[in-house]
Structures are given as C-alpha cells and as structure tokens.
Write a protein that holds these residues in place. Structure first.
Motif, PDB file in Angstrom:
ATOM      1  N   ALA A 104       0.870  -1.174   0.000  1.00  9.79           N
ATOM      2  CA  ALA A 104       0.000   0.000   0.000  1.00  9.79           C
ATOM      3  C   ALA A 104       0.907   1.223   0.000  1.00  9.79           C
ATOM      4  O   ALA A 104       1.792   1.347   0.844  1.00  9.79           O
ATOM      5  CB  ALA A 104      -0.906   0.002   1.228  1.00  9.79           C
ATOM      6  N   ASP A 105       0.697   2.114  -0.956  1.00  8.54           N
ATOM      7  CA  ASP A 105       1.597   3.261  -1.139  1.00  8.54           C
ATOM      8  C   ASP A 105       0.825   4.566  -1.005  1.00  8.54           C
ATOM      9  O   ASP A 105      -0.099   4.840  -1.775  1.00  8.54           O
ATOM     10  CB  ASP A 105       2.258   3.183  -2.514  1.00  8.54           C
ATOM     11  CG  ASP A 105       3.335   4.235  -2.695  1.00  8.54           C
ATOM     12  OD1 ASP A 105       4.156   4.419  -1.778  1.00  8.54           O
ATOM     13  OD2 ASP A 105       3.344   4.882  -3.763  1.00  8.54           O
ATOM     14  N   ARG A 106       1.197   5.352   0.017  1.00  8.52           N
ATOM     15  CA  ARG A 106       0.623   6.671   0.262  1.00  8.52           C
ATOM     16  C   ARG A 106      -0.908   6.618   0.264  1.00  8.52           C
ATOM     17  O   ARG A 106      -1.592   7.417  -0.375  1.00  8.52           O
ATOM     18  CB  ARG A 106       1.134   7.679  -0.762  1.00  8.52           C
ATOM     19  CG  ARG A 106       2.666   7.764  -0.807  1.00  8.52           C
ATOM     20  CD  ARG A 106       3.166   8.955  -1.563  1.00  8.52           C
ATOM     21  NE  ARG A 106       2.859  10.199  -0.838  1.00  8.52           N
ATOM     22  CZ  ARG A 106       3.238  11.416  -1.249  1.00  8.52           C
ATOM     23  NH1 ARG A 106       3.944  11.544  -2.372  1.00  8.52           N
ATOM     24  NH2 ARG A 106       2.929  12.469  -0.551  1.00  8.52           N
ATOM     25  N   LEU A 107      -1.405   5.687   1.011  1.00  7.34           N
ATOM     26  CA  LEU A 107      -2.836   5.401   1.042  1.00  7.34           C
ATOM     27  C   LEU A 107      -3.587   6.458   1.844  1.00  7.34           C
ATOM     28  O   LEU A 107      -3.172   6.848   2.933  1.00  7.34           O
ATOM     29  CB  LEU A 107      -3.035   4.023   1.685  1.00  7.34           C
ATOM     30  CG  LEU A 107      -4.335   3.285   1.416  1.00  7.34           C
ATOM     31  CD1 LEU A 107      -4.462   2.956  -0.061  1.00  7.34           C
ATOM     32  CD2 LEU A 107      -4.360   1.997   2.237  1.00  7.34           C
ATOM     33  N   ARG A 108      -4.714   6.902   1.284  1.00  3.28           N
ATOM     34  CA  ARG A 108      -5.620   7.791   2.020  1.00  3.28           C
ATOM     35  C   ARG A 108      -7.037   7.259   1.884  1.00  3.28           C
ATOM     36  O   ARG A 108      -7.508   6.990   0.774  1.00  3.28           O
ATOM     37  CB  ARG A 108      -5.548   9.230   1.501  1.00  3.28           C
ATOM     38  CG  ARG A 108      -6.517  10.172   2.203  1.00  3.28           C
ATOM     39  CD  ARG A 108      -6.136  11.645   2.003  1.00  3.28           C
ATOM     40  NE  ARG A 108      -6.019  12.005   0.604  1.00  3.28           N
ATOM     41  CZ  ARG A 108      -7.047  12.436  -0.161  1.00  3.28           C
ATOM     42  NH1 ARG A 108      -8.260  12.518   0.356  1.00  3.28           N
ATOM     43  NH2 ARG A 108      -6.826  12.761  -1.409  1.00  3.28           N
ATOM     44  N   ILE A 109      -7.699   7.087   3.022  1.00  5.24           N
ATOM     45  CA  ILE A 109      -9.073   6.594   3.057  1.00  5.24           C
ATOM     46  C   ILE A 109      -9.960   7.670   3.677  1.00  5.24           C
ATOM     47  O   ILE A 109      -9.661   8.186   4.757  1.00  5.24           O
ATOM     48  CB  ILE A 109      -9.197   5.293   3.874  1.00  5.24           C
ATOM     49  CG1 ILE A 109      -8.300   4.203   3.285  1.00  5.24           C
ATOM     50  CG2 ILE A 109     -10.648   4.834   3.944  1.00  5.24           C
ATOM     51  CD1 ILE A 109      -8.744   3.676   1.954  1.00  5.24           C
ATOM     52  N   GLN A 110     -11.037   8.001   2.981  1.00  5.84           N
ATOM     53  CA  GLN A 110     -11.979   9.013   3.454  1.00  5.84           C
ATOM     54  C   GLN A 110     -13.328   8.368   3.767  1.00  5.84           C
ATOM     55  O   GLN A 110     -13.752   7.428   3.078  1.00  5.84           O
ATOM     56  CB  GLN A 110     -12.197  10.079   2.376  1.00  5.84           C
ATOM     57  CG  GLN A 110     -10.986  10.879   1.990  1.00  5.84           C
ATOM     58  CD  GLN A 110     -10.714  12.023   2.955  1.00  5.84           C
ATOM     59  OE1 GLN A 110      -9.564  12.374   3.183  1.00  5.84           O
ATOM     60  NE2 GLN A 110     -11.754  12.591   3.541  1.00  5.84           N
ATOM     61  N   ARG A 111     -13.981   8.888   4.792  1.00  4.95           N
ATOM     62  CA  ARG A 111     -15.390   8.582   5.032  1.00  4.95           C
ATOM     63  C   ARG A 111     -16.102   9.915   5.167  1.00  4.95           C
ATOM     64  O   ARG A 111     -16.045  10.565   6.208  1.00  4.95           O
ATOM     65  CB  ARG A 111     -15.570   7.734   6.291  1.00  4.95           C
ATOM     66  CG  ARG A 111     -15.130   6.292   6.093  1.00  4.95           C
ATOM     67  CD  ARG A 111     -15.356   5.452   7.307  1.00  4.95           C
ATOM     68  NE  ARG A 111     -14.875   4.088   7.115  1.00  4.95           N
ATOM     69  CZ  ARG A 111     -14.729   3.197   8.086  1.00  4.95           C
ATOM     70  NH1 ARG A 111     -15.008   3.536   9.335  1.00  4.95           N
ATOM     71  NH2 ARG A 111     -14.303   1.990   7.825  1.00  4.95           N
ATOM     72  N   GLY A 112     -16.751  10.323   4.077  1.00  7.19           N
ATOM     73  CA  GLY A 112     -17.320  11.657   4.046  1.00  7.19           C
ATOM     74  C   GLY A 112     -16.199  12.679   4.080  1.00  7.19           C
ATOM     75  O   GLY A 112     -15.245  12.613   3.304  1.00  7.19           O
ATOM     76  N   ASP A 113     -16.304  13.612   5.009  1.00  5.22           N
ATOM     77  CA  ASP A 113     -15.268  14.639   5.151  1.00  5.22           C
ATOM     78  C   ASP A 113     -14.144  14.205   6.081  1.00  5.22           C
ATOM     79  O   ASP A 113     -13.180  14.946   6.280  1.00  5.22           O
ATOM     80  CB  ASP A 113     -15.881  15.935   5.695  1.00  5.22           C
ATOM     81  CG  ASP A 113     -16.856  16.562   4.705  1.00  5.22           C
ATOM     82  OD1 ASP A 113     -16.666  16.329   3.492  1.00  5.22           O
ATOM     83  OD2 ASP A 113     -17.788  17.244   5.150  1.00  5.22           O
ATOM     84  N   ARG A 114     -14.269  13.029   6.651  1.00  6.47           N
ATOM     85  CA  ARG A 114     -13.297  12.573   7.652  1.00  6.47           C
ATOM     86  C   ARG A 114     -12.213  11.718   7.004  1.00  6.47           C
ATOM     87  O   ARG A 114     -12.517  10.795   6.246  1.00  6.47           O
ATOM     88  CB  ARG A 114     -14.015  11.781   8.746  1.00  6.47           C
ATOM     89  CG  ARG A 114     -13.113  11.361   9.884  1.00  6.47           C
ATOM     90  CD  ARG A 114     -13.877  10.521  10.880  1.00  6.47           C
ATOM     91  NE  ARG A 114     -13.000   9.944  11.873  1.00  6.47           N
ATOM     92  CZ  ARG A 114     -13.275   8.860  12.569  1.00  6.47           C
ATOM     93  NH1 ARG A 114     -14.417   8.227  12.387  1.00  6.47           N
ATOM     94  NH2 ARG A 114     -12.422   8.395  13.468  1.00  6.47           N
TER      95      ARG A 114
END
Length: 268
Positions: A16-26
């Motif tokens: 996993a490389d520079r992973l970003r996970i969003q839930r709505g605005d969070r």
C-alpha cells in the motif's frame, strides 16, 4: 493449504503506497505506506480509532482509497477479479453473523466456495476437516452456529478462513472473544502459516500477544503509521506512552527477551 502458492519469504506480496481513506469529510488513513511480505506475521496495533481495521479492509479490497495505490503480487488490487482475490487471500472480519441456522460444518465449508468448479474442489472435505481440527472445533460440527458462545463462533469463523487455503490471511481481532488458551492457539496457527511461507496480517489490541508472535509490528495512531519494525524496536515505553496517552513500561521477559508491556497503575 497444499495448493496455495506462496512467493519466496522476504518478497513483497502486497504494498500500500501513500494510502488515504476518506469517510465523508473525515480522513481515516492518511499518507500510509506499508508492505506485506510472505513468510511474515505482521501485527497492526494502536489505540481505538487508529485506523487498523480500515487499513485491513483497504488491503483486502473492501475499501477503495481516495488517494494512493494498493498492489497485490505486483498488480493493482483493482485489476483482480473478486474470485481471483478470494483464491489468494482470506479475510476474517471482527464479527461473523449468520442469518440462517447453519451448522458449524456448513459455515466452515463456505470457505471452499472460491474453489467450486476447479480441480481443487476435490480437496473440500479434507480442507474442512483440517480446519476444524486445527481450531479444535471437530466436536462442534453439528452445532448451530448462532447457538455457540462468542469464542466458539470466533473459532468456527477462523476455521472457515483456514479452509479457504489461501496464501494470505487477513485477521481482524481474531482473539478478542477468546480465553487465554484459545488466544495462544489462534496466534500459533497464524505464526505457523507464516512459517510455511504465507503472508499473515492480524489486528491486535493485546501488545503482549503482538510482541510474542509477530515478526513485524505496525503501530498506527490517528490514521498514520507511527512505527514499523521488529517488536523490540517498535514497542518502546516512550513511544507507547505517547500513542496511548497513558504511561507504559516495557521490560524484556527474563527468559525470552520478548518485550512485556505493562501500563502503570495507581496502587492506592
């Protein structure tokens, strides 16, 4: 597990490389990079809300990243079909629920679904029997899953995952409902799978279990990777005290040298 194909230990099975996970605005995970290597048991640890289960779901392919990439065996995770992934990695969620009165043997046999219609379907009976034996669930085969205790359900769910016979295991808090004996049993099974060349990722809250069984520990806090390395390097008193916001002491076990993690408590 005889038909599972494992890369050589030390190779990168998943990245996993520079992973970003969003839930709505969070933002749940931010700029997180991590490798999962065959032949290793990797423990994901950290306080509640650190992003451990979210990371596991992203690695599994159940969550799509807002940014970053996940590659499995050198190929983007999105490039694999669900059935291809199901034959290569098995996921144990935190909770296993059944809407119908399935018997334990039927629940475990569900792990064989990815192999239906392939020559490996001939192994179904052996795979189910082996998984029941490894999890000490042989005497529960005719019991209804929903009538089991929480710990028994957890072991039956693990047996389903083992019966799937994949090269990668992703286990989300597999020891949470278990007594001490069965905690040791489950993590011994996980470590044995890694010793055979499999990749094992396990979410744990018990830092002592992580120290005793993991080859590597990834410490998360606030959706970021704080440290990643051998237990003795990651589990330091200063680091853990800062991450858990509680004063923590770490001592080497007098016999094994494995870190013992103890929260400081008032004696009054």
């Amino acid at each position: 597990m005889r038909h599972a194909v494992f890369p050589e230990p030390g190779e990168v099975g998943l990245r996993a490389d520079r992973l970003r996970i969003q839930r709505g605005d969070r933002t749940i995970l931010s700029d997180l990079t991590i490798e999962i290597r065959p032949g290793e048991l990797l423990a994901l640890v950290g306080p509640n809300g650190a992003g451990k289960s979210t990371l596991l779901a992203a690695i599994c392919g159940d969550l799509s990243p807002a940014a970053g990439t996940v590659e499995f065996a050198g190929r983007s995770l999105s490039g694999w079909t669900p059935i291809e992934l199901a034959r290569r990695r098995a996921m144990l969620p935190q909770r296993a629920t059944m809407s119908f009165p399935f018997r334990v043997a039927e629940v475990v046999a569900m792990g064989r679904a990815p192999w239906a219609g392939t020559p490996y379907a001939d192994e179904d009976d052996d795979a189910v029997a082996e998984a029941l034996r490894l999890t000490r669930m042989e005497s529960f085969t005719d019991r209804v899953f929903s009538a089991l205790s929480g710990g028994e359900q957890a072991r039956a769910a693990l047996a389903r995952v083992l019966a799937q016979r994949t090269g990668m295991l992703l286990l989300d808090e597999p020891t949470a409902a278990l007594d001490l004996h069965h905690q040791e049993l489950v993590l011994t099974l996980a470590r044995d799978r890694a010793r055979l060349g499999g990749s094992v990722v396990v979410v744990l809250h018990d830092l002592g279990l992580a120290a005793a069984y993991a080859d590597r520990i990834a410490l998360l806090a606030g959706g970021r990777l704080v440290a990643d390395g051998p237990p003795v390097e990651v589990l330091t008193a200063d680091r853990l005290s800062a991450v858990y916001q509680h004063e923590i002491e770490v001592f080497p076990h007098p016999g094994t040298g494995i870190p013992l993690v103890v929260p400081k408590r008032s004696t009054g």
